[in-house]
Structures are given as C-alpha cells and as structure tokens.
Design an enzyme around this catalytic site. Structure first.
Site, PDB file in Angstrom:
ATOM      1  N   CYS A 131       0.833  -1.199   0.000  1.00 17.70           N
ATOM      2  CA  CYS A 131       0.000   0.000   0.000  1.00 17.70           C
ATOM      3  C   CYS A 131       0.874   1.258   0.000  1.00 17.70           C
ATOM      4  CB  CYS A 131      -0.974  -0.037   1.169  1.00 17.70           C
ATOM      5  SG  CYS A 131      -2.313   1.182   1.019  1.00 17.70           S
ATOM      6  N   HIS A 237      -3.669  -5.045   0.295  1.00 16.87           N
ATOM      7  CA  HIS A 237      -3.141  -5.523   1.580  1.00 16.87           C
ATOM      8  C   HIS A 237      -3.169  -7.054   1.628  1.00 16.87           C
ATOM      9  CE1 HIS A 237      -2.688  -1.799   3.980  1.00 16.87           C
ATOM     10  NE2 HIS A 237      -3.582  -1.332   3.128  1.00 16.87           N
ATOM     11  N   GLU A 239      -1.788  -8.904   3.660  1.00 18.14           N
ATOM     12  CA  GLU A 239      -1.808  -9.388   5.046  1.00 18.14           C
ATOM     13  C   GLU A 239      -3.212  -9.432   5.628  1.00 18.14           C
ATOM     14  OE1 GLU A 239      -1.473  -4.874   5.651  1.00 18.14           O
ATOM     15  OE2 GLU A 239      -1.081  -6.384   4.113  1.00 18.14           O
TER      16      GLU A 239
END
Length: 269
Positions: A131, A237, A239
């Site tokens: 990001c 993202h 994660e």
C-alpha cells in the site's frame, strides 16, 4: 537432531503515532511518539517462516538519533525489508505542492523510509512494499502520486477508498502478461483483492514496470523494478484475511517468492 536453517530476519518499517495530533487522547503512553508494527503484517511474515524485526524511525531531532551508519547496519544484519502501509506520503517528497492541508502526509516517515530503502537496495537485499509501501518505492525511484483519488480521479475514488469498509473493501485486479505476478499465478490473471487507499501511482518511476492494474479504472496495483534482485510492491493488503472471504487473492506464492529471494541473497546466490 537435524540441522535447521536459521529463520529469515525481515526488517519492517515502523508506523508512527504522533502525540501532537492524537487519534487516541488517553494520556499515558499516548502522550509519547510511538513506533508500531501492525499485527497482521507480523503474522503474515511469520506464516511464511520469517521473523519480523521492526526498524525504529528516529531522526536527528530525537533524543537518540540513528545515523546513516546505523541504517547500514540494519541493512547488513537483516535479510530483507518490508514497507508497511499507513500515513500519506508528503507531496513535497515527490516535488509537488500539497493541494489540501489534510493531505500533507508524514514527511518524517518519508525521510526515514527513503533512507532505509536506499541502504537495503545498496546492500542488494529484497524490498517489498504494501500500500503506502508501494507508493514510497515509486517515489523513491522518481515517480509521483495522485494526492487524492476522490478529487483527482473521481471514477476511481469510491472504489478504492471506502474507509468505512476498511479490510472488507474489495475490487478486481488484472495482472500484466509475462510479468512477475503472471509467472507466480499462471492459472488466472484476474483476481479479487482487499484495498483501502486514497493516494495512488500517477507517474511510474523509471526502471519499473506495471505488474497489475485495476480493470475498472486502470489504476496501478503492483510494480516491479527491472533493475534490482527484488524490489516490488502491491497497492492492496495481502496481510488482510477477512473471515468468510475465501475468494480473496491467495498471497502465498507472492510471499514465498519474496522470502525465497531473501534466502537466496543470504546464501550469496
């Protein structure tokens, strides 16, 4: 007992909380400048078998300044660098005037991360940006950003910046043919990712190629350096793994490739 290869040590850039503009005005520790690592980023690296090591962001104005030599030591000691998401990048960092005060970003973090990227790249270590991290890499090598998608790219703004949804804001990406991502994901070039950002790549940095775009508005979603062992970033993202969202992008091949590049670097390959 069989010999086990030592864990990879992956440096993670710090997110910064400033007490002069508090989000949480609770007194105590919130009156101090805080450097922090988001749990989901740490767990993402741990799932890949690496140990995350947060590198503190300390400037010359602080009580315990970190100089160029110390950042060099981090780059020598660690196997790779991951740049977290977080605050906006200051437009002055890429040579623009700030269009609105609320988009002024975090120039302190910019300087810290630019210096960190420089040291890891000089050391030949892999660098991966998430990001803001991808945007920082683009700026570090000469690119620019849209300061605010809702005003500068209105058709894209709502799709990418549904702040109330946060990690449940989804859209499609399309991978470029014959690129880094397409090689990792040969079975399909379109997938669904979770994404939350209001800044984005405008002018791509020299020496980088676009690895993925959003098919609905053409915004850059992933970049790859053609001049380095592994310097790459994604706008989404990886994660974030919301429960009940099985159709979201499978980040494992991408994570494994980043960590394998770190292993190869450690082994001198």
């Amino acid at each position: 007992m069989p010999h086990r290869q030592p864990h990879l040590l992956i440096g993670v850039s710090a997110r910064i909380y400033y007490p002069n503009a508090p989000v949480l005005d609770l007194g105590g520790v919130w009156t101090r400048t805080l450097h922090y690592l988001e749990q989901s980023v740490a767990l993402w690296l741990i799932r890949g078998g690496a140990l995350p090591v947060m590198v503190p962001a300390v400037e010359s104005q602080s009580l315990a300044p970190i100089g160029r030599t110390d950042l060099h030591h981090y780059a020598q000691a660690l196997d790779g660098l991951l740049l977290q998401g977080g605050n906006d990048i200051c437009p002055a960092t890429y040579g623009e005037q700030t269009l609105r005060p609320e988009w002024a970003g975090d120039a302190v973090r910019d300087r810290y991360e630019l210096a960190l990227v420089n040291e890891f790249v000089k050391a030949g270590k892999p660098v991966f940006g998430i990001c803001r991290g991808m945007q920082l890499l683009n700026v570090a090598f000469g690119g620019t950003l849209y300061q605010d998608l809702p005003t500068q790219q209105p058709l894209a703004g709502q799709l990418h910046f549904a702040s109330s949804d946060y990690d449940r804001n989804f859209h499609e990406i399309e991978m470029a043919p014959d690129g880094w991502l397409a090689e990792l994901y040969p079975l399909g070039r379109r997938c669904r990712v979770n994404s939350i950002h209001h800044q984005a790549v405008k002018a791509l940095a020299p020496g980088f190629r676009v690895e993925a775009r959003c098919p609905h508005d053409g915004l850059v979603e992933s970049i790859w350096s053609t001049r380095h062992r592994f310097v790459a970033g994604v706008q989404w993202h990886p994660e974030f793994h919301p429960h009940g969202e099985a159709s979201v992008f499978d980040d494992r091949p991408m994570l494994e490739h980043f960590l394998q590049s770190c292993r190869d670097c450690r082994a001198g390959r």
